[in-house]
Scaffold this motif. Sequence first.
Motif, PDB file in Angstrom:
ATOM      1  N   PHE A 223       0.808  -1.216   0.000  1.00  0.00           N
ATOM      2  CA  PHE A 223       0.000   0.000   0.000  1.00  0.00           C
ATOM      3  C   PHE A 223       0.846   1.273   0.000  1.00  0.00           C
ATOM      4  O   PHE A 223       0.308   2.377   0.081  1.00  0.00           O
ATOM      5  N   LYS A 224       2.170   1.114  -0.054  1.00  0.00           N
ATOM      6  CA  LYS A 224       3.049   2.276   0.081  1.00  0.00           C
ATOM      7  C   LYS A 224       2.784   3.330  -0.994  1.00  0.00           C
ATOM      8  O   LYS A 224       2.830   4.543  -0.728  1.00  0.00           O
ATOM      9  N   GLU A 225       2.503   2.891  -2.210  1.00  0.00           N
ATOM     10  CA  GLU A 225       2.269   3.838  -3.312  1.00  0.00           C
ATOM     11  C   GLU A 225       0.855   4.395  -3.297  1.00  0.00           C
ATOM     12  O   GLU A 225       0.542   5.345  -4.025  1.00  0.00           O
ATOM     13  N   ILE A 226      -0.037   3.803  -2.523  1.00  0.00           N
ATOM     14  CA  ILE A 226      -1.434   4.222  -2.492  1.00  0.00           C
ATOM     15  C   ILE A 226      -1.689   5.212  -1.355  1.00  0.00           C
ATOM     16  O   ILE A 226      -2.394   6.210  -1.515  1.00  0.00           O
ATOM     17  N   LEU A 227      -1.109   4.908  -0.193  1.00  0.00           N
ATOM     18  CA  LEU A 227      -1.369   5.715   1.001  1.00  0.00           C
ATOM     19  C   LEU A 227      -0.498   6.968   1.044  1.00  0.00           C
ATOM     20  O   LEU A 227       0.647   6.948   0.586  1.00  0.00           O
ATOM     21  N   PRO A 228      -1.027   8.037   1.616  1.00  0.00           N
ATOM     22  CA  PRO A 228      -0.206   9.225   1.857  1.00  0.00           C
ATOM     23  C   PRO A 228       0.949   8.864   2.789  1.00  0.00           C
ATOM     24  O   PRO A 228       0.835   7.964   3.641  1.00  0.00           O
ATOM     25  N   GLU A 229       2.047   9.547   2.652  1.00  0.00           N
ATOM     26  CA  GLU A 229       3.254   9.237   3.404  1.00  0.00           C
ATOM     27  C   GLU A 229       3.003   9.255   4.903  1.00  0.00           C
ATOM     28  O   GLU A 229       3.480   8.388   5.642  1.00  0.00           O
ATOM     29  N   ASN A 230       2.238  10.266   5.379  1.00  0.00           N
ATOM     30  CA  ASN A 230       2.023  10.367   6.829  1.00  0.00           C
ATOM     31  C   ASN A 230       1.217   9.187   7.379  1.00  0.00           C
ATOM     32  O   ASN A 230       1.467   8.686   8.480  1.00  0.00           O
ATOM     33  N   ILE A 231       0.244   8.704   6.583  1.00  0.00           N
ATOM     34  CA  ILE A 231      -0.554   7.550   7.009  1.00  0.00           C
ATOM     35  C   ILE A 231       0.295   6.275   6.968  1.00  0.00           C
ATOM     36  O   ILE A 231       0.246   5.442   7.878  1.00  0.00           O
ATOM     37  N   PHE A 232       1.087   6.135   5.925  1.00  0.00           N
ATOM     38  CA  PHE A 232       1.968   4.961   5.806  1.00  0.00           C
ATOM     39  C   PHE A 232       2.941   4.893   6.989  1.00  0.00           C
ATOM     40  O   PHE A 232       3.153   3.836   7.585  1.00  0.00           O
ATOM     41  N   GLN A 233       3.510   6.020   7.344  1.00  0.00           N
ATOM     42  CA  GLN A 233       4.453   6.082   8.460  1.00  0.00           C
ATOM     43  C   GLN A 233       3.755   5.770   9.784  1.00  0.00           C
ATOM     44  O   GLN A 233       4.321   5.084  10.654  1.00  0.00           O
ATOM     45  N   ALA A 234       2.514   6.283   9.934  1.00  0.00           N
ATOM     46  CA  ALA A 234       1.769   6.032  11.173  1.00  0.00           C
ATOM     47  C   ALA A 234       1.461   4.545  11.329  1.00  0.00           C
ATOM     48  O   ALA A 234       1.585   3.972  12.424  1.00  0.00           O
ATOM     49  N   LEU A 235       1.040   3.914  10.219  1.00  0.00           N
ATOM     50  CA  LEU A 235       0.774   2.474  10.255  1.00  0.00           C
ATOM     51  C   LEU A 235       2.052   1.688  10.545  1.00  0.00           C
ATOM     52  O   LEU A 235       2.048   0.711  11.300  1.00  0.00           O
ATOM     53  N   GLY A 236       3.151   2.130   9.925  1.00  0.00           N
ATOM     54  CA  GLY A 236       4.432   1.468  10.162  1.00  0.00           C
ATOM     55  C   GLY A 236       4.854   1.564  11.620  1.00  0.00           C
ATOM     56  O   GLY A 236       5.389   0.612  12.200  1.00  0.00           O
ATOM     57  N   LYS A 237       4.579   2.725  12.230  1.00  0.00           N
ATOM     58  CA  LYS A 237       4.906   2.916  13.637  1.00  0.00           C
ATOM     59  C   LYS A 237       4.076   1.999  14.525  1.00  0.00           C
ATOM     60  O   LYS A 237       4.592   1.377  15.466  1.00  0.00           O
ATOM     61  N   ASN A 238       2.761   1.907  14.220  1.00  0.00           N
ATOM     62  CA  ASN A 238       1.889   1.016  14.993  1.00  0.00           C
ATOM     63  C   ASN A 238       2.336  -0.440  14.905  1.00  0.00           C
ATOM     64  O   ASN A 238       2.346  -1.177  15.898  1.00  0.00           O
ATOM     65  N   LEU A 239       2.696  -0.854  13.683  1.00  0.00           N
ATOM     66  CA  LEU A 239       3.155  -2.234  13.484  1.00  0.00           C
ATOM     67  C   LEU A 239       4.475  -2.464  14.210  1.00  0.00           C
ATOM     68  O   LEU A 239       4.699  -3.535  14.789  1.00  0.00           O
ATOM     69  N   ASN A 240       5.347  -1.455  14.199  1.00  0.00           N
ATOM     70  CA  ASN A 240       6.635  -1.554  14.887  1.00  0.00           C
ATOM     71  C   ASN A 240       6.433  -1.740  16.393  1.00  0.00           C
ATOM     72  O   ASN A 240       7.096  -2.564  17.034  1.00  0.00           O
ATOM     73  N   ILE A 241       5.478  -0.986  16.951  1.00  0.00           N
ATOM     74  CA  ILE A 241       5.180  -1.100  18.384  1.00  0.00           C
ATOM     75  C   ILE A 241       4.649  -2.490  18.712  1.00  0.00           C
ATOM     76  O   ILE A 241       5.063  -3.119  19.696  1.00  0.00           O
ATOM     77  N   LYS A 242       3.726  -2.968  17.871  1.00  0.00           N
ATOM     78  CA  LYS A 242       3.135  -4.281  18.099  1.00  0.00           C
ATOM     79  C   LYS A 242       4.192  -5.387  17.969  1.00  0.00           C
ATOM     80  O   LYS A 242       4.237  -6.333  18.781  1.00  0.00           O
ATOM     81  N   THR A 243       5.049  -5.275  16.967  1.00  0.00           N
ATOM     82  CA  THR A 243       6.124  -6.262  16.766  1.00  0.00           C
ATOM     83  C   THR A 243       7.059  -6.280  17.970  1.00  0.00           C
ATOM     84  O   THR A 243       7.476  -7.343  18.442  1.00  0.00           O
ATOM     85  N   THR A 244       7.377  -5.089  18.470  1.00  0.00           N
ATOM     86  CA  THR A 244       8.257  -4.982  19.638  1.00  0.00           C
ATOM     87  C   THR A 244       7.630  -5.663  20.843  1.00  0.00           C
ATOM     88  O   THR A 244       8.306  -6.398  21.580  1.00  0.00           O
ATOM     89  N   GLU A 245       6.338  -5.431  21.061  1.00  0.00           N
ATOM     90  CA  GLU A 245       5.637  -6.041  22.198  1.00  0.00           C
ATOM     91  C   GLU A 245       5.676  -7.568  22.112  1.00  0.00           C
ATOM     92  O   GLU A 245       5.903  -8.254  23.115  1.00  0.00           O
ATOM     93  N   ILE A 246       5.459  -8.095  20.911  1.00  0.00           N
ATOM     94  CA  ILE A 246       5.449  -9.552  20.729  1.00  0.00           C
ATOM     95  C   ILE A 246       6.851 -10.130  20.960  1.00  0.00           C
ATOM     96  O   ILE A 246       7.013 -11.146  21.647  1.00  0.00           O
ATOM     97  N   PHE A 247       7.866  -9.471  20.399  1.00  0.00           N
ATOM     98  CA  PHE A 247       9.246  -9.937  20.609  1.00  0.00           C
ATOM     99  C   PHE A 247       9.611  -9.880  22.090  1.00  0.00           C
ATOM    100  O   PHE A 247      10.244 -10.798  22.624  1.00  0.00           O
ATOM    101  N   GLU A 248       9.212  -8.793  22.756  1.00  0.00           N
ATOM    102  CA  GLU A 248       9.519  -8.646  24.182  1.00  0.00           C
ATOM    103  C   GLU A 248       8.891  -9.778  24.991  1.00  0.00           C
ATOM    104  O   GLU A 248       9.525 -10.331  25.900  1.00  0.00           O
ATOM    105  N   GLN A 249       7.637 -10.113  24.652  1.00  0.00           N
ATOM    106  CA  GLN A 249       6.948 -11.193  25.352  1.00  0.00           C
ATOM    107  C   GLN A 249       7.625 -12.537  25.100  1.00  0.00           C
ATOM    108  O   GLN A 249       7.809 -13.337  26.022  1.00  0.00           O
ATOM    109  N   GLU A 250       7.998 -12.788  23.855  1.00  0.00           N
ATOM    110  CA  GLU A 250       8.673 -14.052  23.524  1.00  0.00           C
ATOM    111  C   GLU A 250      10.036 -14.138  24.220  1.00  0.00           C
ATOM    112  O   GLU A 250      10.418 -15.205  24.719  1.00  0.00           O
ATOM    113  N   ILE A 251      10.753 -13.019  24.252  1.00  0.00           N
ATOM    114  CA  ILE A 251      12.061 -13.005  24.919  1.00  0.00           C
ATOM    115  C   ILE A 251      11.889 -13.220  26.416  1.00  0.00           C
ATOM    116  O   ILE A 251      12.645 -13.957  27.048  1.00  0.00           O
TER     117      ILE A 251
END
Length: 382
Positions: free
Chosen positions: A45-73
């Motif tokens: 969706f990178k070419e479809i979404l506005p840059e600010n929305i793409f970055q916001a979604l990427g940030k949310n996914l990054n936070i969620k990924t971090t939480e999952i890795f932290e729990q597994e660790i």
Amino acid sequence: KDSLPSFTTIESRINTKAQKSLNDDISKVKTTDDCSRIKDRLNEFKEILPENIFQALGKNLNIKTTEIFEQEIDNLSETAACKNINEKLKSFKERLIPETYKFLESSLMQKSIKIINKDISNINTLANAEGAGVKLKLIKDILPESTYKLFETKITNEVNKRIIWGSKGVEGISKNGIQQGGLNDCYFLSALSGLADSRPQEIAKMVRPSLDGKLFFIKFPGAAQEIAVKKPTDEELKKYAHKGDSGTTMWAAVLEKAYADHKAFHTTHGYKEDARANIDAGGLLSSGINILTGHSTDTDLLSGSENSEIRAKLTNTLSNKRIATLSSFLAGDKDKKIMANHVYTILAFDKNTDTVTIRDPHGKNSDVIGAKDGEFKVPLKD
């Protein structure tokens, strides 16, 4: 785009719908595999979404990924699992912002250190020690080199301790770990058998292995200075005391080798290049006890002693966990195959049956008729 007057409105609605859909997907992820899958979808969706929305979604996914890795660790309990998480984390290196990746990398390292520390602290057998070494290798890529080397040294030291003391560690020190080799130093080994049987913890205090296991430092209570000896070679072990029945162990050989070095510098016959020659000609009954305890001795010639006196001395000596040795001197006994000029350990005296329990330092290789692992009984009158 050119033919639709409401294109901008429709585009905005699509973006909003896509953002909501992707955010819903992100909120539902439960594993790092889910995170990876959503990351791939987001990139579509990178070419479809506005840059600010793409970055916001990427940030949310990054936070969620971090939480999952932290729990597994946080839930890790084995080094093998640490290795698997490390490999998975590396696959996310380009999918996570650098600061997040470094944070997770550090968390995994700290958890791995905690796990391997616990493995090392729980070592109580040779198998445990060797197993900890295998586990350490699994997380070599996770740990800093200096930390890895430190743990490697700790485990190597534990392995060497188990090799010298046996699979049970110092708890496994016993008279059965002594089986005389090709040297005529029964006077030393019989005293060592007595100490192993009555006060094994004192033997443990005498020996200090080097961190790499190549040297052993021995402080005999009866010697002024600490003695450093190299780990006995296979050729030396053929002469020194064998491992006996207590598993993979060489503590008796190490002590015997150290005593040979001690005698090399303190013998009245002069120094011999091969230190073994200094203990191969026999010695006084008192010699072994003196060096191993630092205490004086009392020697009795049995043919000139009353049995009542010997009974009293044996009772007092053994009840106080002191060492008693016995020489067959010139006689021996051909019928029982008790060697002449051989020194034995007195393990026990039974006043009810008036018998003495004796151990031959040759252990299971003893020729004495009726001996089991070198032990046999003799009436006091004999």
